[in-house]
Scaffold this motif. Structure first.
Motif, PDB file in Angstrom:
ATOM      1  N   LEU A   6       0.813  -1.215   0.000  1.00 53.29           N
ATOM      2  CA  LEU A   6       0.000   0.000   0.000  1.00 53.29           C
ATOM      3  C   LEU A   6       0.850   1.271   0.000  1.00 53.29           C
ATOM      4  N   ALA A   7       2.129   1.136  -0.316  1.00 52.70           N
ATOM      5  CA  ALA A   7       3.003   2.309  -0.376  1.00 52.70           C
ATOM      6  C   ALA A   7       2.482   3.287  -1.411  1.00 52.70           C
ATOM      7  N   GLY A   8       2.427   4.560  -1.038  1.00 53.33           N
ATOM      8  CA  GLY A   8       1.929   5.600  -1.937  1.00 53.33           C
ATOM      9  C   GLY A   8       0.421   5.719  -1.983  1.00 53.33           C
ATOM     10  N   LYS A   9      -0.288   4.867  -1.229  1.00 52.30           N
ATOM     11  CA  LYS A   9      -1.751   4.905  -1.214  1.00 52.30           C
ATOM     12  C   LYS A   9      -2.237   5.614   0.052  1.00 52.30           C
ATOM     13  N   ILE A  28      -5.684   0.506  11.811  1.00 52.81           N
ATOM     14  CA  ILE A  28      -4.869   1.595  11.261  1.00 52.81           C
ATOM     15  C   ILE A  28      -3.393   1.220  11.289  1.00 52.81           C
ATOM     16  N   HIS A  29      -2.947   0.638  12.388  1.00 50.46           N
ATOM     17  CA  HIS A  29      -1.552   0.199  12.468  1.00 50.46           C
ATOM     18  C   HIS A  29      -1.238  -0.823  11.377  1.00 50.46           C
ATOM     19  N   ALA A  30      -2.161  -1.758  11.136  1.00 55.50           N
ATOM     20  CA  ALA A  30      -1.937  -2.790  10.123  1.00 55.50           C
ATOM     21  C   ALA A  30      -1.840  -2.177   8.727  1.00 55.50           C
ATOM     22  N   LEU A  31      -2.686  -1.194   8.438  1.00 54.90           N
ATOM     23  CA  LEU A  31      -2.633  -0.527   7.137  1.00 54.90           C
ATOM     24  C   LEU A  31      -1.332   0.254   6.970  1.00 54.90           C
ATOM     25  N   LYS A  34       1.641  -1.745   6.025  1.00 49.45           N
ATOM     26  CA  LYS A  34       1.661  -2.070   4.605  1.00 49.45           C
ATOM     27  C   LYS A  34       2.048  -0.869   3.743  1.00 49.45           C
ATOM     28  N   GLY A  35       2.310   0.259   4.394  1.00 46.99           N
ATOM     29  CA  GLY A  35       2.783   1.430   3.665  1.00 46.99           C
ATOM     30  C   GLY A  35       1.752   2.503   3.411  1.00 46.99           C
ATOM     31  N   ALA A  36       0.500   2.322   3.843  1.00 45.26           N
ATOM     32  CA  ALA A  36      -0.549   3.291   3.556  1.00 45.26           C
ATOM     33  C   ALA A  36      -0.460   4.520   4.455  1.00 45.26           C
ATOM     34  N   ARG A  37      -0.893   5.641   3.924  1.00 44.66           N
ATOM     35  CA  ARG A  37      -1.187   6.824   4.741  1.00 44.66           C
ATOM     36  C   ARG A  37      -2.669   6.746   5.098  1.00 44.66           C
ATOM     37  N   ILE A 170      -9.499  -7.579   6.217  1.00 46.89           N
ATOM     38  CA  ILE A 170      -9.802  -6.200   5.825  1.00 46.89           C
ATOM     39  C   ILE A 170      -8.643  -5.606   5.033  1.00 46.89           C
ATOM     40  N   VAL A 171      -7.424  -5.799   5.537  1.00 47.10           N
ATOM     41  CA  VAL A 171      -6.250  -5.267   4.841  1.00 47.10           C
ATOM     42  C   VAL A 171      -6.134  -5.880   3.452  1.00 47.10           C
ATOM     43  N   LEU A 172      -6.364  -7.179   3.350  1.00 45.05           N
ATOM     44  CA  LEU A 172      -6.279  -7.865   2.067  1.00 45.05           C
ATOM     45  C   LEU A 172      -7.294  -7.299   1.072  1.00 45.05           C
TER      46      LEU A 172
END
Length: 389
Positions: A6-9, A28-31, A34-37, A170-172
């Protein structure tokens, strides 16, 4: 190491007034791992369950608790908005009904109206009592939202409640929603894990395979948009699980699948039994030497190569050079991935990817998640070079 899928997402997460809101910090921590903001948005009811400061701390961004003159809903979810996805987790029956009827009287529903109007992906994670989830209006509202392209994760039905879905699921689903889906419309069949051949009513003959490699390949295929079926002795989220124990059961399951049509790709990642003992009824007495006769079993991959036109990705274990890998390519396998016995049953490994054009192989090392991502990069690259279909 977690792959930064999820980098850049940027994900806007709407939180509504369910007790499951207490799970949002972990989500939120899990997202973010994975690199998400992540930008939290809260209804007034949600603020009565979890303090906005908790989500501000978890996300590193000030939680939005009201729509101000900065028109936050447009900034994140409007035309050209910065968010890649609106995730509403947890989502109450009340909020589902409001979104389905176009009502936006909370920050979360205003974000939803804006996101749906702009065509942004929306994923909803319901959480409520089971009787509420069965209410005809709630069922109708969910169907309405699904017809608009809204995705749903869960719920888990336990203890009379439609509970918050597992964080990993959910993350998937978030990953699948925001990635480019290069495998959209493709059917992927994966055989994974160890087989267990019964010796007697107590003992089995098996291997050290954990099934981790096959699982990671299946989950990556789902992220990339495929319709995934996994034949194994485990349960994975978001895919079709076909439970089997023995090599015979795995062969039967694959045969049944192939009768309905060939998949676009078949990944043979299972440590399928090469031999099976003749099962003894009861329990073999202990304390004395025992001789067990092993009979060879049919090769599942041979059946697939002979009876299907699918692209076959085979796995072969052993030391390099590995003549068996080249033999598989010569017999029609599209790609062969080799690994050493030390990689079995571990979280990390060393593999080599061979194709007809790269028979010397490309080395790949890392966690099984990283290796699965790299294997799929190679698969997609080769599909593009050879026409994709």
């Amino acid at each position: 190491m977690t792959v930064q899928t999820l980098a850049g997402k940027e994900i806007a997460i709407g939180v509504t007034g369910s007790i499951a809101a207490v799970e949002t910090v972990r989500l939120i921590h899990a997202l973010r791992r994975k690199g998400a903001r992540v930008q939290p948005v809260m209804s007034t009811a949600a603020q009565g369950i979890i303090h906005p400061d908790a989500l501000t701390y978890a996300s590193g961004r000030q939680a939005i608790t009201r729509i101000s003159g900065f028109v936050e809903h447009v900034t994140y979810c409007g035309d050209g908005g910065s968010a890649s996805l609106l995730l509403i987790a947890p989502c109450t029956a009340n909020t589902i009904g409001k979104i389905a009827c176009g009502i936006d009287d909370t920050p979360v529903t205003t974000f939803a109206t804006t996101a749906l109007g702009s065509g942004m992906p929306v994923l909803i994670v319901p959480a409520m009592h089971h009787s509420m989830f069965r209410h005809p209006a709630v069922v109708r509202n969910i169907r309405t939202l699904e017809s608009w392209g809204v995705g749903f994760a869960g719920p888990r039905i336990e203890e009379g409640k439609a509970k918050f879905a597992d964080i990993d699921e959910i993350v998937l689903r978030c990953e699948r929603a925001v990635l480019n889906k290069p495998l959209a419309g493709k059917r992927v069949l994966v055989t994974s894990g160890a087989c267990r051949e019964p010796v007697d009513d107590v003992r089995v003959l098996t291997t050290r395979s954990s099934g981790r490699m096959g699982s990671e390949l299946a989950l990556e295929a789902y992220r990339l948009g495929a319709d995934v079926t996994v034949v194994h002795n485990d349960i994975l989220p978001c895919v079709q699980n076909v439970p089997v124990e023995t090599a015979g059961g795995m062969l039967d399951a694959v045969r049944k699948y192939l009768k309905k049509g060939s998949p676009d790709l078949y990944i043979s990642a299972a440590a399928i039994s090469d031999f099976a003992p003749k099962k003894v009824r009861g329990k073999i007495a202990s304390g004395k030497p025992v001789t067990i006769d092993l009979s060879p079993l049919p090769k599942l991959i041979d059946h697939v190569l002979e009876h299907s036109k699918t692209r076959v990705i085979a796995f072969k274990i052993g030391r390099t050079p590995l003549p068996g890998a080249e033999a598989l390519l010569a017999r029609g396998a599209w790609m062969v991935v080799t690994n050493t016995p030390e990689s079995m049953g571990t979280a990390t490994g060393s593999y080599r990817i061979l194709t007809r054009r790269t028979k010397t192989g490309r080395p790949v090392t890392g966690t099984k998640e990283e290796i699965a991502a790299r294997i799929w990069q190679e698969i997609l690259s080769d599909m593009n070079k050879t026409g994709g279909s």
